[in-house]
Write a protein that holds these residues in place. Sequence first.
Motif, short mmCIF file in Angstrom:
data_model
loop_
_atom_site.label_atom_id
_atom_site.label_comp_id
_atom_site.label_asym_id
_atom_site.label_seq_id
_atom_site.Cartn_x
_atom_site.Cartn_y
_atom_site.Cartn_z
N PRO A 1 3.99 -9.10 7.26
CA PRO A 1 2.53 -9.13 7.18
C PRO A 1 1.92 -7.73 7.11
CG PRO A 1 3.28 -10.76 8.76
CD PRO A 1 4.49 -9.95 8.36
N VAL A 2 2.51 -6.75 7.79
CA VAL A 2 1.98 -5.38 7.73
C VAL A 2 2.04 -4.87 6.29
CG1 VAL A 2 2.40 -3.00 8.45
CG2 VAL A 2 2.51 -4.85 10.12
N ARG A 3 3.18 -5.05 5.62
CA ARG A 3 3.32 -4.60 4.23
C ARG A 3 2.34 -5.37 3.33
NH1 ARG A 3 3.42 -0.88 0.80
NH2 ARG A 3 4.62 -1.25 -1.07
N TYR A 4 2.16 -6.65 3.60
CA TYR A 4 1.22 -7.47 2.82
C TYR A 4 -0.19 -6.87 2.87
CZ TYR A 4 -1.88 -11.38 1.77
OH TYR A 4 -2.88 -12.16 1.24
N TYR A 5 -0.63 -6.53 4.08
CA TYR A 5 -1.98 -5.99 4.21
C TYR A 5 -2.10 -4.59 3.62
CZ TYR A 5 -3.33 -10.09 6.78
OH TYR A 5 -3.62 -11.39 7.12
N GLN A 6 -1.01 -3.82 3.62
CA GLN A 6 -1.02 -2.53 2.94
C GLN A 6 -1.20 -2.73 1.44
OE1 GLN A 6 2.78 -1.02 4.18
NE2 GLN A 6 1.92 0.14 5.90
N LEU A 7 -0.45 -3.66 0.87
CA LEU A 7 -0.56 -3.96 -0.57
C LEU A 7 -1.95 -4.50 -0.90
CD1 LEU A 7 2.90 -5.66 -1.17
CD2 LEU A 7 2.17 -3.43 -2.03
N LEU A 8 -2.44 -5.41 -0.08
CA LEU A 8 -3.75 -6.00 -0.32
C LEU A 8 -4.85 -4.94 -0.28
CD1 LEU A 8 -5.54 -8.48 -0.73
CD2 LEU A 8 -5.56 -8.76 1.76
N ASN A 9 -4.80 -4.05 0.69
CA ASN A 9 -5.82 -3.01 0.79
C ASN A 9 -5.79 -2.10 -0.43
OD1 ASN A 9 -7.97 -1.92 2.37
ND2 ASN A 9 -6.67 -0.16 2.75
N ALA A 10 -4.60 -1.77 -0.91
CA ALA A 10 -4.49 -0.95 -2.12
C ALA A 10 -5.05 -1.70 -3.34
CB ALA A 10 -3.04 -0.54 -2.36
N LEU A 11 -4.80 -3.00 -3.40
CA LEU A 11 -5.31 -3.79 -4.52
C LEU A 11 -6.84 -3.83 -4.55
CD1 LEU A 11 -2.88 -6.84 -4.67
CD2 LEU A 11 -3.29 -5.16 -6.47
N LEU A 12 -7.47 -3.78 -3.39
CA LEU A 12 -8.93 -3.83 -3.35
C LEU A 12 -9.55 -2.61 -4.01
CD1 LEU A 12 -9.66 -5.30 0.18
CD2 LEU A 12 -9.39 -6.47 -2.00
N ASP A 13 -8.80 -1.53 -4.11
CA ASP A 13 -9.29 -0.31 -4.76
C ASP A 13 -8.77 -0.17 -6.18
OD1 ASP A 13 -10.67 0.47 -2.45
OD2 ASP A 13 -8.84 1.32 -1.60
N ASP A 14 -8.10 -1.18 -6.67
CA ASP A 14 -7.45 -1.14 -7.98
C ASP A 14 -8.31 -1.89 -9.01
OD1 ASP A 14 -5.74 -1.46 -10.22
OD2 ASP A 14 -3.97 -1.47 -8.92
N ARG A 15 -8.75 -1.19 -10.02
CA ARG A 15 -9.59 -1.80 -11.06
C ARG A 15 -8.91 -2.98 -11.74
NH1 ARG A 15 -9.75 -0.27 -16.51
NH2 ARG A 15 -8.43 1.44 -15.90
N ARG A 16 -7.59 -2.92 -11.88
CA ARG A 16 -6.85 -4.02 -12.53
C ARG A 16 -6.97 -5.30 -11.73
NH1 ARG A 16 -1.19 -2.63 -12.39
NH2 ARG A 16 -1.82 -1.88 -10.36
N ALA A 17 -6.95 -5.19 -10.39
CA ALA A 17 -7.10 -6.37 -9.54
C ALA A 17 -8.50 -6.95 -9.67
CB ALA A 17 -6.80 -6.02 -8.09
#
Length: 108
Positions: free
Chosen positions: A70-86
Motif C-alpha cells: 500500500p505504501v508503494r501504491y500511494y507513492q505511485l498514485l501521488n506521482a500520477l496526480l501530477d502527471d499530465r498523461r494521467a
Amino acid sequence: MTADRSDPSGPSDGPAGAAGPDGSAEPEGQGGSPAPLSGQERAVLALERRSWAGPGAKERAVREELGISPVRYYQLLNALLDDRRALEADPVTVNRLRRVREARRGRR
C-alpha cells in the motif's frame, strides 16, 4: 481490472515522480512525445475509481491485484496526480483526487 504482474513497465520504470528534462513529470516516449501510461499506472487509476466496502479492503486489493505494498501504491498514485498523461487518461478521477489532496494540505 487486474494488472499483469509480468508487465516489464512496472516498478523498474525509475523513481516515481521523476521529472523529465523539461521539468514535467511524464517520461518521454520515442520522438519526444509523452510515453503512454504503463499497465501498472492504468491499474492504479482503475483501482482508485472503485468504491470500497470497509477498512482494509482497498489495501488488500492493492496487494492482491497489483502485487505491491500500500505504501508503494500511494507513492505511485501521488506521482500520477501530477502527471499530465494521467489527467488526460482519467480526468474525473485525477481531478477528484487532486481536490482531496489539496483539502488535506489546507488542513495541515
